[in-house]
Scaffold this motif. Structure first.
Motif, PDB file in Angstrom:
ATOM      1  N   GLY A   1       0.769  -1.162  -0.023  1.00  0.00           N
ATOM      2  CA  GLY A   1      -0.138   0.107   0.026  1.00  0.00           C
ATOM      3  C   GLY A   1       0.821   1.236  -0.023  1.00  0.00           C
ATOM      4  N   LEU A   2       1.895   1.333   0.808  1.00  0.00           N
ATOM      5  CA  LEU A   2       2.564   2.470   0.885  1.00  0.00           C
ATOM      6  C   LEU A   2       3.536   2.741  -0.387  1.00  0.00           C
ATOM      7  CD1 LEU A   2       4.033   2.238   4.673  1.00  0.00           C
ATOM      8  CD2 LEU A   2       2.310   3.805   3.459  1.00  0.00           C
ATOM      9  N   ALA A   3       4.007   1.670  -1.047  1.00  0.00           N
ATOM     10  CA  ALA A   3       4.736   1.722  -2.160  1.00  0.00           C
ATOM     11  C   ALA A   3       3.822   2.213  -3.166  1.00  0.00           C
ATOM     12  CB  ALA A   3       5.386   0.377  -2.595  1.00  0.00           C
ATOM     13  N   GLY A   4       2.689   1.712  -3.318  1.00  0.00           N
ATOM     14  CA  GLY A   4       1.586   2.186  -4.337  1.00  0.00           C
ATOM     15  C   GLY A   4       1.390   3.659  -4.129  1.00  0.00           C
ATOM     16  N   ALA A   5       1.155   3.915  -2.718  1.00  0.00           N
ATOM     17  CA  ALA A   5       0.742   5.687  -2.395  1.00  0.00           C
ATOM     18  C   ALA A   5       1.972   6.471  -2.841  1.00  0.00           C
ATOM     19  CB  ALA A   5       0.511   5.642  -1.123  1.00  0.00           C
ATOM     20  N   LEU A   6       3.093   6.002  -2.492  1.00  0.00           N
ATOM     21  CA  LEU A   6       4.429   6.582  -2.879  1.00  0.00           C
ATOM     22  C   LEU A   6       4.455   7.054  -4.335  1.00  0.00           C
ATOM     23  CD1 LEU A   6       6.989   8.201  -1.827  1.00  0.00           C
ATOM     24  CD2 LEU A   6       8.191   5.843  -2.011  1.00  0.00           C
TER      25      LEU A   6
ATOM     26  N   GLY B   1       8.204   4.759   5.472  1.00  0.00           N
ATOM     27  CA  GLY B   1       7.282   4.801   4.260  1.00  0.00           C
ATOM     28  C   GLY B   1       6.132   5.572   4.432  1.00  0.00           C
ATOM     29  N   ARG B   2       5.685   5.967   5.655  1.00  0.00           N
ATOM     30  CA  ARG B   2       4.475   6.791   5.819  1.00  0.00           C
ATOM     31  C   ARG B   2       5.105   8.060   5.645  1.00  0.00           C
ATOM     32  NH1 ARG B   2       2.727   2.802   9.675  1.00  0.00           N
ATOM     33  NH2 ARG B   2       3.919   3.669  11.377  1.00  0.00           N
TER      34      ARG B   2
ATOM     35  N   ALA C   1       5.620  13.304   2.519  1.00  0.00           N
ATOM     36  CA  ALA C   1       6.448  14.376   2.011  1.00  0.00           C
ATOM     37  C   ALA C   1       6.174  14.993   0.650  1.00  0.00           C
ATOM     38  CB  ALA C   1       7.902  13.981   2.079  1.00  0.00           C
ATOM     39  N   TYR C   2       5.336  13.772   0.133  1.00  0.00           N
ATOM     40  CA  TYR C   2       4.976  14.126  -1.282  1.00  0.00           C
ATOM     41  C   TYR C   2       3.382  14.632  -1.231  1.00  0.00           C
ATOM     42  CZ  TYR C   2       9.519  12.464  -3.200  1.00  0.00           C
ATOM     43  OH  TYR C   2      10.592  12.194  -3.353  1.00  0.00           O
ATOM     44  N   GLY C   3       2.916  14.917  -0.138  1.00  0.00           N
ATOM     45  CA  GLY C   3       1.392  15.319  -0.052  1.00  0.00           C
ATOM     46  C   GLY C   3       0.423  14.224  -0.012  1.00  0.00           C
ATOM     47  N   GLY C   4       0.881  12.937   0.243  1.00  0.00           N
ATOM     48  CA  GLY C   4      -0.048  11.805   0.462  1.00  0.00           C
ATOM     49  C   GLY C   4      -0.572  11.946   2.098  1.00  0.00           C
ATOM     50  N   ARG C   5      -2.011  11.578   1.894  1.00  0.00           N
ATOM     51  CA  ARG C   5      -2.411  11.543   3.338  1.00  0.00           C
ATOM     52  C   ARG C   5      -2.671  10.317   3.698  1.00  0.00           C
ATOM     53  NH1 ARG C   5      -7.317  15.780   2.106  1.00  0.00           N
ATOM     54  NH2 ARG C   5      -7.953  15.369   4.224  1.00  0.00           N
ATOM     55  N   ILE C   6      -2.595  10.151   5.221  1.00  0.00           N
ATOM     56  CA  ILE C   6      -2.738   8.796   5.976  1.00  0.00           C
ATOM     57  C   ILE C   6      -3.656   9.078   7.029  1.00  0.00           C
ATOM     58  CG2 ILE C   6      -1.448   6.962   7.316  1.00  0.00           C
ATOM     59  CD1 ILE C   6       0.970   7.978   5.464  1.00  0.00           C
TER      60      ILE C   6
END
Length: 338
Positions: free
Chosen positions: A24-29, A72-73, A78-83
């Motif tokens: 999931g984190l690799a996809g989100a990144l 990873g989070r 850092a690229y604007g993804g939200r968790i």
């Protein structure tokens, strides 16, 4: 970074990723770096949480699983993804909306909208009903030799036979130690099995296993108790769990789980997806990681998440181009919007 707000009234995220593990984190990144709006829903229950270290991941060998996920989070954020984490990050179900988007409902009562979904929910390892196995899972009770074999090399190992794959497990772990014992437990060996094990120097101990006591923490040894009072001491007990897909969200969308078989033997369930792209049978929904391939190690799961993200972004690019062309034509070929 946690976000517990209800996002149903806002513009949908480009992608909601259900699952905050390696896939999931690799996809989100990958998606965040592609300038997509991404939300990761992380229930905080990674499969490898019981393990103290992860191995075989190039550049991160020996890292703690929690450390890898925290890194990873931070990278996604850092690229604007939200968790979202905890109850706010625990996805329960999803629906297709009238406009073709998805509405994902979470355990805290909130809901989020997404144009696309990436399901990276993983699997649950279901262990045999033997007292002590769950408590020592990932430390003195092991499954994958590629993850843990080096750490117990040349030490006494025991394999718990629960099905026809037990003899293969004994052969496999024999690669890391010549001190392997197979415990027949509830499984009946054939004469051919016994001959092969004897040729390999694998000892066979009869009798049902009734419990496990581990001493010395991560360094063993552990004592396997047998019915009738006998016991076997070993550094680690090898067990084959059943892999059960975490498929609640998938099921709510009508995506069924399918049986996973190894050498013709059912070993669990998974979601079906295209092995190259992660696309499922439902347009707009992708899946990656252990939920689609339960035996994949961490690097393979992360790679699958990244591959699915590339496919998702490609689809969004095509959709954007199609809409732009439609608007261009509707506006008489002069650009802008009608």
């Amino acid at each position: 970074m946690s976000d517990a707000m209800n996002d149903t009234s806002e513009r949908p995220f480009d992608v909601v990723v259900v699952g905050g593990g390696a896939a999931g984190l690799a996809g989100a990144l990958t998606l965040a770096r592609a300038r997509r709006s991404v939300l990761v829903l992380d229930s905080g229950s990674p499969r490898n949480a019981p393990a103290t270290h992860l191995h075989g991941y190039l550049g991160r060998d020996g890292a703690a699983p929690a450390e890898l996920l925290a890194t990873g989070r931070a990278e996604v954020a850092a690229y604007g993804g939200r968790i979202r984490s905890g109850a706010a990050g625990t996805a329960l179900a999803a629906d297709r909306t009238a406009d073709g988007a998805f509405l994902v409902r979470c355990a805290d009562g909130s809901a989020v909208r997404a144009r696309r979904l990436l399901l990276a929910t993983g699997v649950v390892d279901e262990l045999p009903e033997v007292p002590g196995l769950r408590e020592h899972w990932g430390r003195s009770v092991l499954n994958c030799p590629y993850c843990h074999g080096w750490e117990v090399r040349d030490q006494p190992l025991a394999v718990l036979a629960t099905g026809p794959l037990a003899v293969y497990q004994a052969q496999l772990w024999r690669n890391w130690s010549d001190r392997v014992t197979l415990l027949t437990h509830t499984w009946r060996l054939t004469e051919g099995d016994r001959e092969l094990l004897a040729a390999l120097g694998v000892a066979v101990v009869e009798g049902e296993v009734t419990g496990l006591a581990a001493g010395g923490g991560d360094g063993g040894p552990c004592v396997v108790r047998l019915a009738g009072g006998g016991a076997v001491e070993c550094r680690a007990l090898v067990v084959a769990p059943r892999f059960t897909a975490r498929a609640g969200v998938a099921a709510s969308l009508g995506l069924p789980v399918v049986a996973v078989a190894r050498d013709g033997v059912a070993v669990g369930t998974c979601l079906e997806s295209d092995p190259a792209t992660g696309a499922t049978a439902l347009p707009g929904v992708w899946a990656a990681g252990n939920v689609t391939s339960p035996t994949d190690q961490l690097p393979a799961a992360a790679a699958a998440g990244a591959r699915a993200a590339v496919a998702i972004n490609a689809g969004l690019v095509e959709e954007g181009a199609r809409r732009a062309l439609e608007a261009y034509r509707a506006w008489g070929g002069r650009g802008g919007r009608p």
